[in-house]
Design a protein around this motif. Structure first.
Motif, PDB file in Angstrom:
ATOM      1  N   GLY A  74       0.749  -1.416   0.063  1.00  0.00           N
ATOM      2  CA  GLY A  74      -0.168   0.138   0.073  1.00  0.00           C
ATOM      3  C   GLY A  74       0.659   1.178  -0.053  1.00  0.00           C
ATOM      4  N   GLU A  75       1.980   1.186   0.349  1.00  0.00           N
ATOM      5  CA  GLU A  75       2.951   2.134   0.322  1.00  0.00           C
ATOM      6  C   GLU A  75       3.159   2.844  -1.104  1.00  0.00           C
ATOM      7  N   VAL A  76       3.126   4.068  -1.297  1.00  0.00           N
ATOM      8  CA  VAL A  76       3.436   4.766  -2.582  1.00  0.00           C
ATOM      9  C   VAL A  76       4.503   5.676  -2.551  1.00  0.00           C
ATOM     10  N   ILE A  77       5.473   5.346  -3.643  1.00  0.00           N
ATOM     11  CA  ILE A  77       6.748   6.357  -3.564  1.00  0.00           C
ATOM     12  C   ILE A  77       6.664   7.096  -5.026  1.00  0.00           C
ATOM     13  N   LYS A  78       6.665   8.195  -4.603  1.00  0.00           N
ATOM     14  CA  LYS A  78       6.653   9.440  -5.985  1.00  0.00           C
ATOM     15  C   LYS A  78       7.758  10.054  -5.996  1.00  0.00           C
ATOM     16  N   GLY A  79       8.172  10.363  -7.309  1.00  0.00           N
ATOM     17  CA  GLY A  79       9.304  11.163  -7.534  1.00  0.00           C
ATOM     18  C   GLY A  79       9.639  11.659  -9.158  1.00  0.00           C
ATOM     19  N   THR A  80      10.790  11.901  -9.294  1.00  0.00           N
ATOM     20  CA  THR A  80      11.137  12.314 -10.844  1.00  0.00           C
ATOM     21  C   THR A  80      12.119  11.532 -11.342  1.00  0.00           C
ATOM     22  N   TRP A  81      11.947  11.242 -12.647  1.00  0.00           N
ATOM     23  CA  TRP A  81      13.214  10.766 -13.401  1.00  0.00           C
ATOM     24  C   TRP A  81      13.994  11.450 -14.335  1.00  0.00           C
ATOM     25  N   VAL A  82      15.295  11.200 -14.438  1.00  0.00           N
ATOM     26  CA  VAL A  82      15.958  12.266 -15.249  1.00  0.00           C
ATOM     27  C   VAL A  82      16.972  11.132 -16.149  1.00  0.00           C
ATOM     28  N   TYR A  83      16.916  11.666 -17.405  1.00  0.00           N
ATOM     29  CA  TYR A  83      17.726  10.969 -18.498  1.00  0.00           C
ATOM     30  C   TYR A  83      19.371  11.499 -18.493  1.00  0.00           C
ATOM     31  N   ASN A  84      20.340  10.670 -18.241  1.00  0.00           N
ATOM     32  CA  ASN A  84      21.647  11.099 -18.583  1.00  0.00           C
ATOM     33  C   ASN A  84      22.019  10.635 -19.908  1.00  0.00           C
ATOM     34  N   SER A  85      22.200  11.493 -20.754  1.00  0.00           N
ATOM     35  CA  SER A  85      22.245  11.122 -22.165  1.00  0.00           C
ATOM     36  C   SER A  85      23.664  10.788 -22.490  1.00  0.00           C
ATOM     37  N   LEU A  86      24.745  11.294 -21.607  1.00  0.00           N
ATOM     38  CA  LEU A  86      25.962  11.083 -21.882  1.00  0.00           C
ATOM     39  C   LEU A  86      26.576   9.594 -21.063  1.00  0.00           C
ATOM     40  N   LYS A  87      25.643   9.186 -20.281  1.00  0.00           N
ATOM     41  CA  LYS A  87      26.244   7.711 -19.458  1.00  0.00           C
ATOM     42  C   LYS A  87      25.166   6.789 -20.084  1.00  0.00           C
ATOM     43  N   HIS A  88      24.089   7.195 -20.577  1.00  0.00           N
ATOM     44  CA  HIS A  88      22.839   6.237 -21.059  1.00  0.00           C
ATOM     45  C   HIS A  88      22.241   5.540 -20.197  1.00  0.00           C
ATOM     46  N   TYR A  89      21.780   6.120 -18.931  1.00  0.00           N
ATOM     47  CA  TYR A  89      20.831   5.682 -17.998  1.00  0.00           C
ATOM     48  C   TYR A  89      19.740   6.554 -17.582  1.00  0.00           C
ATOM     49  N   ILE A  90      18.753   6.285 -16.673  1.00  0.00           N
ATOM     50  CA  ILE A  90      17.753   7.173 -16.162  1.00  0.00           C
ATOM     51  C   ILE A  90      17.867   7.100 -14.840  1.00  0.00           C
ATOM     52  N   ILE A  91      17.769   7.863 -13.838  1.00  0.00           N
ATOM     53  CA  ILE A  91      17.793   7.831 -12.547  1.00  0.00           C
ATOM     54  C   ILE A  91      16.557   8.303 -12.260  1.00  0.00           C
ATOM     55  N   LEU A  92      16.009   7.302 -10.915  1.00  0.00           N
ATOM     56  CA  LEU A  92      14.981   7.724 -10.249  1.00  0.00           C
ATOM     57  C   LEU A  92      15.315   8.469  -8.710  1.00  0.00           C
ATOM     58  N   LEU A  93      14.579   9.711  -8.762  1.00  0.00           N
ATOM     59  CA  LEU A  93      14.790  10.532  -7.452  1.00  0.00           C
ATOM     60  C   LEU A  93      13.555  10.653  -6.705  1.00  0.00           C
ATOM     61  N   SER A  94      13.697  10.318  -5.490  1.00  0.00           N
ATOM     62  CA  SER A  94      12.687  10.399  -4.617  1.00  0.00           C
ATOM     63  C   SER A  94      13.140  11.313  -3.187  1.00  0.00           C
TER      64      SER A  94
END
Length: 134
Positions: A74-94
């Motif tokens: 039932g826990e909900v975690i919200k946040g933002t995602w950011v694409y790092n085009s130089l390192k080719h990955y996406i990070i999730l921030l909360s």
């Protein structure tokens, strides 16, 4: 000639299996903007099969750079995602903390690695989840 063929085949197989998150911002937004469900997970090298009824969590990502993780508890975690085009990955921030990294992304598959502090009590810690869209 046979050696050259094997080298080319080896290089192709590595590039096929080592796909990272690649593309421009619009392509990434189109791939990622879905509701994703766990297909299976890896924890300490062990495969954890998806249970037939419900999973521990599902994640929804939007084109505007936000996400929401709904845990079975039932826990909900919200946040933002950011694409790092130089390192080719996406990070999730909360709450300004990195909680995960999307290391691979295809139209029908995503690899999400959860990151946690050593002091964290998160039951998502140290899990690599392979997800598919609903």
């Amino acid at each position: 000639m046979k050696k050259l063929f094997l080298i080319i085949l080896f290089g192709f197989s590595i590039s096929t299996f080592a796909q990272k998150v690649r593309g421009d911002k619009v392509e990434i937004e189109n791939y990622i903007a879905k509701k994703w469900d766990v297909e299976y997970a890896l924890m300490s090298g062990l495969v954890i099969k998806k249970l037939p009824l419900k999973t521990d969590f599902e994640i929804s990502l939007t084109k505007n750079g936000t996400f929401q993780i709904n845990k079975l508890s039932g826990e909900v975690i919200k946040g933002t995602w950011v694409y790092n085009s130089l390192k080719h990955y996406i990070i999730l921030l909360s709450n300004e903390n990195i909680i995960g990294k999307i290391a691979k992304l295809e139209s029908n598959k995503m690899e999400l690695i959860f990151i946690s502090d050593k002091d964290s009590n998160s039951n998502l810690a140290d899990i690599k989840a392979i997800l598919k869209p609903f």
